[in-house]
Design a protein around this motif. Structure first.
Motif, mmCIF file in Angstrom:
data_model
loop_
_atom_site.group_PDB
_atom_site.id
_atom_site.type_symbol
_atom_site.label_atom_id
_atom_site.label_comp_id
_atom_site.label_asym_id
_atom_site.label_seq_id
_atom_site.Cartn_x
_atom_site.Cartn_y
_atom_site.Cartn_z
ATOM 1 N N UNK A 119 115.913 81.223 22.195
ATOM 2 C CA UNK A 119 115.694 79.928 22.840
ATOM 3 C C UNK A 119 114.444 79.972 23.714
ATOM 4 N N UNK A 120 114.298 81.037 24.498
ATOM 5 C CA UNK A 120 113.166 81.145 25.421
ATOM 6 C C UNK A 120 111.831 81.202 24.685
ATOM 7 N N UNK A 121 111.740 82.040 23.655
ATOM 8 C CA UNK A 121 110.461 82.234 22.980
ATOM 9 C C UNK A 121 110.195 81.179 21.912
ATOM 10 N N UNK A 122 111.211 80.423 21.555
ATOM 11 C CA UNK A 122 110.989 79.298 20.650
ATOM 12 C C UNK A 122 110.213 78.189 21.349
ATOM 13 N N UNK A 123 110.230 78.216 22.687
ATOM 14 C CA UNK A 123 109.477 77.247 23.482
ATOM 15 C C UNK A 123 108.661 78.004 24.531
ATOM 16 N N UNK A 124 107.921 78.990 24.075
ATOM 17 C CA UNK A 124 107.307 79.954 24.982
ATOM 18 C C UNK A 124 106.231 79.348 25.877
ATOM 19 N N UNK A 125 105.709 78.173 25.535
ATOM 20 C CA UNK A 125 104.689 77.554 26.380
ATOM 21 C C UNK A 125 105.309 76.779 27.540
ATOM 22 N N UNK A 126 106.620 76.563 27.474
ATOM 23 C CA UNK A 126 107.306 75.876 28.563
ATOM 24 C C UNK A 126 107.714 76.880 29.640
ATOM 25 N N UNK A 127 107.913 76.394 30.861
ATOM 26 C CA UNK A 127 108.477 77.247 31.896
ATOM 27 C C UNK A 127 109.950 77.481 31.569
ATOM 28 N N UNK A 128 110.505 78.580 32.090
ATOM 29 C CA UNK A 128 111.911 78.859 31.789
ATOM 30 C C UNK A 128 112.840 77.837 32.457
ATOM 31 N N UNK A 129 112.349 77.158 33.511
ATOM 32 C CA UNK A 129 113.137 76.063 34.087
ATOM 33 C C UNK A 129 113.458 75.014 33.014
ATOM 34 N N UNK A 130 112.492 74.802 32.113
ATOM 35 C CA UNK A 130 112.667 73.811 31.046
ATOM 36 C C UNK A 130 113.275 74.411 29.784
ATOM 37 N N UNK A 131 112.765 75.565 29.337
ATOM 38 C CA UNK A 131 113.247 76.123 28.065
ATOM 39 C C UNK A 131 114.689 76.600 28.162
ATOM 40 N N UNK A 132 115.080 77.114 29.336
ATOM 41 C CA UNK A 132 116.441 77.616 29.523
ATOM 42 C C UNK A 132 117.264 76.724 30.458
ATOM 43 N N UNK A 133 116.739 75.541 30.755
ATOM 44 C CA UNK A 133 117.390 74.654 31.718
ATOM 45 C C UNK A 133 118.777 74.201 31.327
ATOM 46 N N UNK A 134 119.056 74.155 30.017
ATOM 47 C CA UNK A 134 120.390 73.734 29.572
ATOM 48 C C UNK A 134 121.394 74.887 29.636
ATOM 49 N N UNK A 135 120.892 76.095 29.917
ATOM 50 C CA UNK A 135 121.769 77.272 30.002
ATOM 51 C C UNK A 135 121.959 77.751 31.444
ATOM 52 N N UNK A 136 120.910 77.619 32.262
ATOM 53 C CA UNK A 136 120.956 78.145 33.630
ATOM 54 C C UNK A 136 120.347 77.135 34.602
ATOM 55 N N UNK A 137 120.915 77.074 35.788
ATOM 56 C CA UNK A 137 120.355 76.266 36.859
ATOM 57 C C UNK A 137 119.195 77.041 37.496
ATOM 58 N N UNK A 138 118.200 76.344 38.033
ATOM 59 C CA UNK A 138 117.066 77.039 38.668
ATOM 60 C C UNK A 138 117.508 78.054 39.710
ATOM 61 N N UNK A 139 118.535 77.737 40.496
ATOM 62 C CA UNK A 139 119.000 78.644 41.522
ATOM 63 C C UNK A 139 119.554 79.937 40.932
ATOM 64 N N UNK A 140 120.191 79.840 39.756
ATOM 65 C CA UNK A 140 120.704 81.037 39.082
ATOM 66 C C UNK A 140 119.560 81.944 38.646
ATOM 67 N N UNK A 141 118.462 81.340 38.186
ATOM 68 C CA UNK A 141 117.284 82.120 37.816
ATOM 69 C C UNK A 141 116.726 82.853 39.034
ATOM 70 N N UNK A 142 116.624 82.132 40.138
ATOM 71 C CA UNK A 142 116.082 82.709 41.372
ATOM 72 C C UNK A 142 116.937 83.876 41.849
ATOM 73 N N UNK A 143 118.248 83.730 41.767
ATOM 74 C CA UNK A 143 119.154 84.783 42.231
ATOM 75 C C UNK A 143 119.001 86.073 41.422
#
Length: 271
Positions: free
Chosen positions: A216-240
């Motif tokens: 999922x992440x590399x299929x949209x590698x030009x997007x930030x992970x906030x957007x490419x993985x946004x349906x899987x993780x909340x931004x705060x979870x990424x930060x943690x």
């Protein structure tokens, strides 16, 4: 044109084979592999046997996997090596390597000059049998080896990098020019060694989830992970976990992808 060169030119091309013809390169490959007579050696795509004939000098028995029936016939009729060969005429993607390891009585040492059109899929396929593999030595397109051995923040770094380095140590061994093959390919090649890790550095609870998240992440590698993985993780979870949501897929370390995978696994248990 001598008989050997005629053979290289008349064999069918539909399987994408480029045959090694440089004996110096072949000898170097054998020296890197260091086959021993009591080991279960398996060659994928032996072709006309140029590497096969050099390896088999050091061992009593060699298992070869070749899909092309004409090449199988030539190997099975070869006057000097046929008696040492255990030949499987089938698509390597259909081979059960766990069963093969059981039949041979030990874990496998696998090597080969891989057709470019199947190399990535085959490597990922072999990782599903990683527990019965001692090591892998493959001649691959240089660009593929660049991806296998890549580090974060580069364009070669991707899903193949992460899955490969999760399972294996990657060692580049030998750069090989196009002129070492017939027909001459349009790309450079590299011999690489993959050694399964005795201890996984960052274990995940579910390898399929790691595969999915990196896809999922590399299929949209030009997007930030906030957007490419946004349906899987909340931004705060990424930060943690230690991931800046503004980063892109290629900026995330293997360790952090493994952390994401375990978080995703934990979340799946609660749903």
């Amino acid at each position: 044109m001598n008989n050997t060169m005629q053979q290289y030119r008349i064999v069918r091309k539909r399987f994408g084979q480029n045959f090694l013809i440089d004996q110096y390169v072949i000898d170097r490959i054998v020296s890197f592999i260091q086959p021993l007579h009591n080991q279960a050696m398996v060659e994928i795509g032996p072709g006309l046997g140029s590497l096969t004939k050099s390896i088999i000098k050091y061992i009593d028995r060699l298992t070869v996997i070749e899909i092309d029936r004409d090449l199988v016939r030539q190997l099975s009729e070869h006057p000097f090596i046929s008696h040492k060969l255990n030949i499987y005429q089938q698509d390597v993607m259909t081979i059960n390597f766990s069963k093969l390891s059981h039949e041979l009585g030990q874990i496998l040492r696998i090597f080969g000059n891989l057709p470019y059109n199947i190399s990535t899929h085959l490597i990922l396929h072999l990782f599903t049998y990683i527990n019965v593999i001692r090591d892998l030595h493959f001649m691959l397109q240089k660009e593929v080896v660049n991806r296998l051995s890549a580090v974060p923040n580069g364009k070669e770094y991707g899903r193949l990098t992460i899955i490969t380095q999760y399972y294996c140590k990657v060692v580049r061994l030998l750069e090989v020019p196009p002129q070492a093959f017939c027909p001459v390919p349009k790309v450079n090649s590299t011999l690489v060694r993959l050694v399964p890790r005795t201890n996984i550095l960052h274990p995940v609870k579910n390898i399929n989830m790691l595969s999915y998240i990196t896809y999922v992440a590399f299929n949209q590698r030009r997007k930030t992970v906030r957007n490419s993985l946004g349906h899987l993780f909340k931004p705060q979870q990424l930060v943690e976990i230690g991931i800046d949501p503004k980063q892109r897929a290629e900026n995330i370390s293997i360790e952090n992808y493994c952390k994401l995978t375990n978080l995703f696994y934990t979340k799946s248990l609660k749903t």
